[in-house]
Write a protein that holds these residues in place. Structure first.
Motif, short mmCIF file in Angstrom:
data_model
loop_
_atom_site.label_atom_id
_atom_site.label_comp_id
_atom_site.label_asym_id
_atom_site.label_seq_id
_atom_site.Cartn_x
_atom_site.Cartn_y
_atom_site.Cartn_z
N ARG A 280 22.08 -26.86 -6.31
CA ARG A 280 23.26 -26.94 -7.17
C ARG A 280 23.13 -28.13 -8.10
O ARG A 280 22.25 -28.96 -7.96
N THR A 334 22.75 -23.85 -27.92
CA THR A 334 23.23 -24.40 -26.65
C THR A 334 24.06 -25.65 -26.90
O THR A 334 23.95 -26.29 -27.94
N ALA A 341 21.33 -24.10 -14.24
CA ALA A 341 22.22 -23.18 -13.52
C ALA A 341 23.23 -22.51 -14.43
O ALA A 341 23.94 -21.60 -13.99
N ASP A 342 23.33 -22.92 -15.69
CA ASP A 342 24.28 -22.31 -16.61
C ASP A 342 23.93 -20.84 -16.85
O ASP A 342 22.76 -20.44 -16.77
N ARG A 343 24.93 -20.07 -17.19
CA ARG A 343 24.74 -18.64 -17.40
C ARG A 343 23.62 -18.36 -18.41
O ARG A 343 23.65 -18.82 -19.54
N GLY A 344 22.62 -17.61 -17.97
CA GLY A 344 21.56 -17.15 -18.86
C GLY A 344 20.44 -18.12 -19.12
O GLY A 344 19.39 -17.74 -19.64
N ALA A 388 30.46 -9.66 -19.61
CA ALA A 388 30.68 -10.81 -18.72
C ALA A 388 31.96 -10.68 -17.92
O ALA A 388 32.08 -11.24 -16.82
N THR A 389 32.94 -9.93 -18.43
CA THR A 389 34.22 -9.72 -17.73
C THR A 389 34.23 -8.40 -16.96
O THR A 389 35.32 -7.85 -16.68
N ARG A 390 33.03 -7.91 -16.64
CA ARG A 390 32.88 -6.66 -15.90
C ARG A 390 33.52 -5.47 -16.63
O ARG A 390 34.18 -4.63 -16.03
N THR A 432 22.58 -12.13 -24.44
CA THR A 432 22.51 -13.53 -24.02
C THR A 432 21.38 -14.26 -24.73
O THR A 432 21.53 -15.42 -25.15
N GLU A 435 22.55 -15.02 -28.13
CA GLU A 435 23.56 -16.08 -28.08
C GLU A 435 22.92 -17.45 -27.96
O GLU A 435 23.30 -18.40 -28.65
#
Length: 446
Positions: A280, A334, A341-344, A388-390, A432, A435
């Protein structure tokens, strides 16, 4: 002791090189100037090709986007100067080296890149520019004797320039290397490099040299700025220590300056890891990253995941370095603090290792959504949040502050733009990549 007299022939040759191209005839100089005009037309492509070739061919030059960017600036400065010399009949001894060429040499010295890489880059460049000149001379279809005279003249100019500039930048490199090795911030640099690069490095020797324990939990961090100010090494050291305090380090971190704009750090969290679990990373509030007083310097941070022992020390640094490479890549969007560990970040950092392939793949998956237009950008953002919000229209609307019907319209329009039968996972990953990599991926694929 017998003294050695200077070689008259060598002195005469050096003097002749200094006068090149002043001794040439007016007619020959006019033809050389015409070649320089054609070189100027090809300059952007030539600089790009040279930069790419050097980055690929020379060890350690293609591992860092910032270093490649500096290489590009150095190549551009040198090629522009050579064209200027050929076009305007300027003697070599009247020149001054470009700032970019000198700064690039200093950065290689700070990064411990061997000096022969610097010299080899110039000789590779010399050969490529000469090959381009040969092509132009052939296109002009000059008489054989005139073509030979022009070729000889340009070759003399090129040799004189490369001989002069390599001696200059090599001296700058050596001076900076001696200064950098004596810097307090680099006392532990050699030991850190050995531990990272050699699987046979002795952990006990490392601990003895640095005073830093390896049998504990570590978090690797890279701190950097975009400004090559000589004061930055001390500034970054202070920022790094404040950052270690902010995340409640168990003891003093180990920090080494990589160059004037970059520092590596490992934050210790004790034998049991303290408050930080393995695998982590802590949240780092942006307000612990101040700017140098009186400047607009922006400090950025890349962090790995916490790891234990020697293996964790190395792995956490590799993760921080992957995040750093992604964040410092031209076109990347970025943020100021980038975590592995950040998304993507983890997967896109791997995609970024081959940008040409990633750009082509993103266009294959997204079709027109990968275009560099405001409409495509809006649709990409909406579809990315939707995934990302399913695939919740309501949550997407809330996150983007839009009406639910607007979200439905945009999602439908975006999916209509995508080639049929594309996998949702591939779509989400390609979005991603767009992005995080920005202009490095979107736009017309090469």
């Amino acid at each position: 002791m017998t003294s050695v007299s200077p070689d008259p022939g060598a002195a005469a040759a050096q003097a002749r090189l200094a006068r090149v191209p002043a001794a040439a005839s007016i007619e020959l100089l006019e033809q050389v100037a015409a070649i320089a005009v054609r070189l100027r037309e090809r300059e952007p492509e030539l600089v790009t090709d040279l930069t790419g070739m050097m980055a690929r061919e020379i060890d350690q030059l293609d591992s860092d986007p910032n270093l490649v960017e500096m290489l590009h600036a150095s190549v551009q400065g040198n090629v522009s100067t050579i064209i200027h010399v050929l076009a305007n009949d300027i003697p070599i001894d009247h020149l001054q080296p470009t700032t970019a060429a000198v700064e690039y040499a200093l950065r290689l010295a700070q990064r411990d890149v061997p000096s022969n890489s610097l010299v080899r880059a110039y000789h590779l460049g010399q050969n490529s520019v000469m090959m381009t000149c040969f092509e132009i001379i052939e296109e002009l279809d000059l008489p054989a004797d005139r073509a030979m005279a022009v070729t000889r003249h340009i070759s003399d100019v090129m040799f004189g320039y490369i001989d002069w500039i390599t001696r200059y930048v090599f001296q700058a490199y050596e001076t900076e290397r001696r200064r950098w090795l004596g810097a307090d911030a680099n006392v532990a640099a050699a030991a850190i490099r050995r531990l990272l690069d050699s699987p046979d490095a002795d952990p006990r020797a490392f601990e003895s040299e640095t005073g830093y324990r390896l049998d504990q939990r570590h978090l690797a961090v890279i701190v950097w700025t975009d400004a090559a100010d000589p004061r930055q090494a001390g500034f970054l050291d202070r920022v790094a220590r404040e950052l270690a305090l902010a995340v409640r380090a168990e003891s003093r971190p180990i920090i080494t300056a990589i160059d004037r704009t970059t520092a590596w750090m490992w934050i210790p969290f004790g034998v049991r890891g303290g408050r930080l679990d393995a695998g982590r990373a802590p949240r780092i509030p942006p307000d612990v990253l101040p700017s140098e007083s009186g400047s607009d310097t922006r400090v950025r941070v890349a962090i790995g995941l916490a790891g234990d022992g020697v293996t964790g020390f190395r792995r956490s640094h590799r993760q921080a370095h992957a995040a750093y490479l992604l964040a410092s890549m031209p076109g990347s969007v970025t943020g100021q603090i980038v975590g592995f560990a950040d998304r993507g970040i983890a997967v896109v950092s791997m995609l970024a290792q081959d940008l040409d392939a990633t750009r082509a793949w993103a266009h294959e998956i997204l079709g027109p959504l990968a275009d560099d237009t405001p409409t495509a950008a809006t649709l990409r953002e909406t579809l990315a949040v939707f995934f990302a919000t399913r695939e919740s229209h309501l949550h997407t609307a809330t996150q983007l502050n839009l009406h639910r019907n607007t979200v439905k319209y945009r999602v439908g329009k975006a999916l209509a733009e995508v080639p049929p039968d594309r996998d949702r996972l591939d779509l989400a990953l390609a979005l991603t990549a767009c992005e995080l990599l920005g202009s490095a991926v979107i736009g017309t694929p090469s």
